[in-house]
Design an enzyme around this catalytic site. Sequence first.
Site, PDB file in Angstrom:
ATOM      1  N   HIS A  82      -5.512   0.112   1.057  1.00  0.00           N
ATOM      2  CA  HIS A  82      -6.097  -1.172   1.477  1.00  0.00           C
ATOM      3  C   HIS A  82      -7.238  -0.975   2.478  1.00  0.00           C
ATOM      4  O   HIS A  82      -7.961  -1.912   2.776  1.00  0.00           O
ATOM      5  CB  HIS A  82      -5.029  -2.114   2.030  1.00  0.00           C
ATOM      6  N   ASP A 105       0.892  -1.172   0.000  1.00  0.00           N
ATOM      7  CA  ASP A 105       0.000   0.000   0.000  1.00  0.00           C
ATOM      8  C   ASP A 105       0.928   1.220   0.000  1.00  0.00           C
ATOM      9  O   ASP A 105       1.407   1.650   1.055  1.00  0.00           O
ATOM     10  CB  ASP A 105      -0.902  -0.030   1.240  1.00  0.00           C
ATOM     11  N   GLU A 158       1.527   2.718  13.093  1.00  0.00           N
ATOM     12  CA  GLU A 158       0.490   2.612  12.063  1.00  0.00           C
ATOM     13  C   GLU A 158      -0.605   1.752  12.683  1.00  0.00           C
ATOM     14  O   GLU A 158      -0.510   0.535  12.713  1.00  0.00           O
ATOM     15  CB  GLU A 158       1.075   1.992  10.795  1.00  0.00           C
ATOM     16  N   GLU A 183     -11.070  -2.629  14.981  1.00  0.00           N
ATOM     17  CA  GLU A 183      -9.912  -3.423  15.405  1.00  0.00           C
ATOM     18  C   GLU A 183      -8.721  -2.533  15.680  1.00  0.00           C
ATOM     19  O   GLU A 183      -7.569  -2.953  15.547  1.00  0.00           O
ATOM     20  CB  GLU A 183      -9.524  -4.436  14.324  1.00  0.00           C
TER      21      GLU A 183
END
Length: 341
Positions: free
Chosen positions: A283, A41, A134, A143
Site C-alpha cells: 500500500h 497488505d 509499524e 507523516e
Amino acid sequence: MSHSASSATGAHNIAPESMTSRDYYADSYAHFGIHEEMLKDTVRTGSYKAAIMNNPHLFKGKTVLDVGCGTGILSMFAAKAGASHVVGIDMSNIIDQAQKIVEANGFSGTITLVKGKLEEAVLPIQQFDIIISEWMGYFLLYESMLDTVLLARDKYLKPDGLIFPDHASMFLAAIEDEEYKEEKINFWDNVYGFDYSCIKDIALREPLVDTVELKSVVTDPCVIKTIDLRTAKKEDLTFTAPFSLLATRNDYVHAFLAWFDVSFECTHSKVKFSTGPHAKYTHWKQTVFYTPGNAIPVSTEDKITGEISVAPNARNNRDLDIRISWETPLGEKEVIDYKMS
Ligand code: SAH
C-alpha cells in the site's frame, strides 16, 4: 502505518456509531477502513508476522511495547510468540476496538492497551525487552512516526533490547514515464483550450504516490539513506545525500522514483521486504518526482548525478520538504523543491 491518514490529535471518546466526518478528519485512524488496508497488505502484515512468530526464542518470557498498536495485530503476534507481557499504545479511538479484539481472542491477561500519545502517556511497565512498531509512511518518512519510535526506544527500551524492524533503506532511480507525465503534468498546459500552466508548476512539485512498472526503470537504483533504528537520532531524519544513477539502456527520463526496504536484522533467518517496483505490491506503492521541461535522453552507461535533501517542513513537521538537484549526461543542471503535504 497508512498514509492518506491525517494524524490523530487527542481524540475524544466517541463511539464508532456516533463518529461524524469531522471526527474522522481529526482521528482518521479511528476508521476501520485504514486498518483494513494495512491488514490486507500481506507483504506488510505477513512480514511482521514472520519476524515475530518465527522467532519465539526472542519473544519467550519477554516484555514487549507495541508503539501505535492500531487494532492490536502486532501485540497479538507477540503474545502468540510467547511474550510474558505486551503493552500496546495508540492515541486513536481504534484502540477501543483493539481492546475488544484482544478480549475476544483471549489475550486480556497478556496484553495491556493504553490510549494516548506515546510522548505523554504513563505506561504500566517502564523498561521493555522489545519494541515493535509499524511506523513507515509514504517515501518512508512522510507523516512518519519514526520520531515517536526513537523516543520510545530512548525512554523504554532496555540497553540490549530489540527493535522490530531495526533497519530501513531508501532508494532512488530514474524512470521513463512519458504517458503519465503527459496526463499529470503537461495536461495543465491546455485544459479545454485554456492555459492552466500555473498549476503545472504546483503539480510538478507534488510527489506522486503510485505504482510504477519495473520496465519503466531505466537506471540502476542508488541508496540514498540507511537507518539503523538501534542508533538513529531524530536529527538523522534531516539529511542530504549524493546520488549517481547509471543508465541501463538508451531511453528518456521523465522522473525520479523513490522507494524503501525494511528489514528485521535481529531475526533468526532474516525477514525483509521491499516496496520497490521489482517487488510485490504494497500500500506504500512508490513515489514519483517528475522533472520539469523536456525528457532527459540517456544512453547505456550514462550517469545522472545529483543530490537529494530531505527535511521535515518547518511549519508542519509531518510534511516533508524534498530538494533534488541533478546534472544530466549533457551537463544541464536543475534544482527542484518538492513538498509532500
Ligand atoms: N500497529 C498497527 C497499526 C499501525 S498504523 C498495525 O500494524 O496494523 C500506526 C498507528 O500508530 C495508528 O493507529 C496511529 O493512531 C498510531 N500513532 C501514531 N502516532 C502515535 C503516537 N505518537 N502515539 C500513539 N499512537 C500513535
